[in-house]
Design a protein around this motif. Structure first.
Motif, PDB file in Angstrom:
ATOM      1  N   ALA A   1       0.816  -1.211   0.000  1.00  6.56           N
ATOM      2  CA  ALA A   1       0.000   0.000   0.000  1.00  6.56           C
ATOM      3  C   ALA A   1       0.850   1.262   0.000  1.00  6.56           C
ATOM      4  O   ALA A   1       0.455   2.294  -0.545  1.00  6.56           O
ATOM      5  N   GLY A   2       2.035   1.170   0.617  1.00  8.64           N
ATOM      6  CA  GLY A   2       2.899   2.345   0.713  1.00  8.64           C
ATOM      7  C   GLY A   2       3.853   2.517  -0.450  1.00  8.64           C
ATOM      8  O   GLY A   2       4.583   3.504  -0.499  1.00  8.64           O
ATOM      9  N   ALA A   3       3.859   1.561  -1.382  1.00 12.09           N
ATOM     10  CA  ALA A   3       4.762   1.647  -2.531  1.00 12.09           C
ATOM     11  C   ALA A   3       4.130   2.540  -3.596  1.00 12.09           C
ATOM     12  O   ALA A   3       3.364   2.084  -4.456  1.00 12.09           O
ATOM     13  N   GLN A   4       4.435   3.818  -3.545  1.00 10.63           N
ATOM     14  CA  GLN A   4       3.825   4.785  -4.457  1.00 10.63           C
ATOM     15  C   GLN A   4       4.090   4.435  -5.915  1.00 10.63           C
ATOM     16  O   GLN A   4       3.247   4.677  -6.786  1.00 10.63           O
ATOM     17  N   VAL A   5       5.237   3.830  -6.174  1.00 11.80           N
ATOM     18  CA  VAL A   5       5.585   3.522  -7.555  1.00 11.80           C
ATOM     19  C   VAL A   5       4.567   2.569  -8.181  1.00 11.80           C
ATOM     20  O   VAL A   5       4.341   2.602  -9.394  1.00 11.80           O
TER      21      VAL A   5
ATOM     22  N   LEU B   1      14.179   6.166  -9.206  1.00  8.95           N
ATOM     23  CA  LEU B   1      13.347   6.676  -8.120  1.00  8.95           C
ATOM     24  C   LEU B   1      14.199   7.538  -7.191  1.00  8.95           C
ATOM     25  O   LEU B   1      15.426   7.509  -7.269  1.00  8.95           O
ATOM     26  N   PRO B   2      13.568   8.280  -6.283  1.00  7.65           N
ATOM     27  CA  PRO B   2      14.354   9.032  -5.299  1.00  7.65           C
ATOM     28  C   PRO B   2      15.237   8.090  -4.484  1.00  7.65           C
ATOM     29  O   PRO B   2      14.903   6.919  -4.278  1.00  7.65           O
ATOM     30  N   ALA B   3      16.372   8.591  -4.017  1.00  3.24           N
ATOM     31  CA  ALA B   3      17.362   7.759  -3.330  1.00  3.24           C
ATOM     32  C   ALA B   3      16.809   7.096  -2.083  1.00  3.24           C
ATOM     33  O   ALA B   3      17.303   6.041  -1.673  1.00  3.24           O
TER      34      ALA B   3
ATOM     35  N   VAL C   1      13.599  -0.287  -8.202  1.00  2.00           N
ATOM     36  CA  VAL C   1      12.644  -1.175  -8.858  1.00  2.00           C
ATOM     37  C   VAL C   1      12.969  -1.242 -10.341  1.00  2.00           C
ATOM     38  O   VAL C   1      13.678  -0.388 -10.883  1.00  2.00           O
ATOM     39  N   ALA C   2      12.442  -2.268 -10.991  1.00  2.19           N
ATOM     40  CA  ALA C   2      12.603  -2.418 -12.430  1.00  2.19           C
ATOM     41  C   ALA C   2      11.302  -2.942 -13.012  1.00  2.19           C
ATOM     42  O   ALA C   2      10.457  -3.489 -12.296  1.00  2.19           O
ATOM     43  N   MET C   3      11.138  -2.797 -14.326  1.00  2.00           N
ATOM     44  CA  MET C   3       9.942  -3.274 -15.013  1.00  2.00           C
ATOM     45  C   MET C   3      10.373  -4.173 -16.162  1.00  2.00           C
ATOM     46  O   MET C   3      11.377  -3.905 -16.829  1.00  2.00           O
ATOM     47  N   ASN C   4       9.614  -5.252 -16.386  1.00  2.00           N
ATOM     48  CA  ASN C   4       9.944  -6.137 -17.493  1.00  2.00           C
ATOM     49  C   ASN C   4       8.740  -6.390 -18.373  1.00  2.00           C
ATOM     50  O   ASN C   4       7.589  -6.097 -18.011  1.00  2.00           O
TER      51      ASN C   4
ATOM     52  N   ALA D   1       6.192  11.124 -14.334  1.00  2.00           N
ATOM     53  CA  ALA D   1       5.032  11.160 -13.438  1.00  2.00           C
ATOM     54  C   ALA D   1       5.434  11.101 -11.979  1.00  2.00           C
ATOM     55  O   ALA D   1       4.771  11.655 -11.104  1.00  2.00           O
ATOM     56  N   TYR D   2       6.529  10.415 -11.714  1.00  2.00           N
ATOM     57  CA  TYR D   2       7.022  10.251 -10.333  1.00  2.00           C
ATOM     58  C   TYR D   2       7.786  11.486  -9.875  1.00  2.00           C
ATOM     59  O   TYR D   2       8.094  11.620  -8.703  1.00  2.00           O
ATOM     60  N   GLY D   3       8.134  12.375 -10.818  1.00  2.00           N
ATOM     61  CA  GLY D   3       8.801  13.607 -10.466  1.00  2.00           C
ATOM     62  C   GLY D   3      10.312  13.536 -10.390  1.00  2.00           C
ATOM     63  O   GLY D   3      10.948  14.424  -9.817  1.00  2.00           O
TER      64      GLY D   3
END
Length: 281
Positions: free
Chosen positions: A104-108, A233-235, A240-243, A274-276
């Motif tokens: 739930a807390g993983a904004q990505v 992502l921010p430090a 994460v990665a996407m496949n 989108a993530y900034g």
């Protein structure tokens, strides 16, 4: 005056999961009992969801009396359930409850989901989001589009880090010292796996440097082909990665690298905007 000794423990660990509990036996900040209990929980797998104390002792290397105390405690706390007829255990609902705050807390996940769905529709691939857990990739989210895939991904499922395109992309996203730490860990803890996939890792180093993605040609499962790219992502957040994955026998030659890779990289680009963490062009 005596020189103050540096405190042992977290200050010497840069990447989580790359430790052997036995190496920390003299670290007063490290709870060996907690580590053993977590190892008991990790002994359960999809292939072997029901285990007895003897099974757990064999998988963890812990003495059976220790395992008996741990399973008794974990059952009382709700992290295991006991089958009286079999006198064996399976994971309890407490384990599932632990994962919800992370998901739930993983904004990505929320940011990436619409781009993953669009990518799956336009390519016919299954599209997945994952992060590293020890020597594995663990999936955070999945959009299942390739219905011919017999190994349908699911949230929480894992793949070997070095044997998967996503795992190699996650390693590539890290600074060189962290890459070296992971590779050394894999070399020590699973030398056969390391040797088997070392050539694929070296090939992906070149591919990633030139084109920004990694490519698995059936490295994890012979019939599953995949490409993957890390998402910046921010430090403060875990990488994460996407496949994108497809069944090899139903796929035109070079479709992943020729047709899907540009769409994957564009999706990653848009997620970062989108993530900034990336400016718009």
């Amino acid at each position: 005056m005596a020189t103050k000794q540096p405190k042992r423990g977290m200050t010497s660990i840069t990447l989580p999961g790359l430790v052997d509990p036995h190496d920390l036996a003299e670290d007063r900040q490290f709870s060996m009992n907690l580590a053993r209990g977590l190892n008991v929980l990790r002994a359960f797998t999809v292939a072997e969801p029901v285990l007895g104390n003897r099974d757990i002792a064999e998988r963890t290397g812990l003495p059976k009396p220790t395992v008996s105390r741990l399973t008794y405690t974990l059952t009382l706390l709700g992290y295991l359930t006991r089958d009286p007829a079999l006198q064996k255990y399976r994971l309890g609902s407490g384990v599932l409850s632990l994962s919800h705050p992370l998901l739930a807390g993983a904004q990505v996940r929320q940011v990436a989901r619409p781009f993953m769905e669009q990518l799956a529709r336009s390519t016919g691939c299954s599209v997945n989001l994952g992060m590293r857990d020890r020597a594995d990739v663990v999936y955070l989210d999945a959009v299942r589009a390739d219905k011919a895939n017999p190994h349908w991904p699911d949230i929480g499922s894992t793949r070997p880090l070095l044997a998967s395109a996503m795992g190699r992309a996650l390693i590539q996203s890290l600074p060189r010292p962290d890459q070296a730490a992971i590779l050394n860990y894999l070399k020590v803890h699973d030398r056969a796996m390391y040797d088997k996939h070392r050539a694929s890792w070296e090939a992906d180093q070149k591919l990633f440097a030139a084109h920004g993605f990694c490519h698995s040609r059936g490295d994890w499962r012979k019939d599953i082909h995949a490409i993957a790219a890390p998402i910046r992502l921010p430090a403060r957040e875990q990488p994460v990665a996407m496949n994108c994955t497809l069944i090899g026998y139903s796929m035109p030659k070079d479709k992943l690298t020729r047709e899907v890779a540009p769409l994957l990289l564009e999706a990653v680009h848009q997620i970062e905007i989108a993530y900034g963490v990336r400016a718009t062009n």
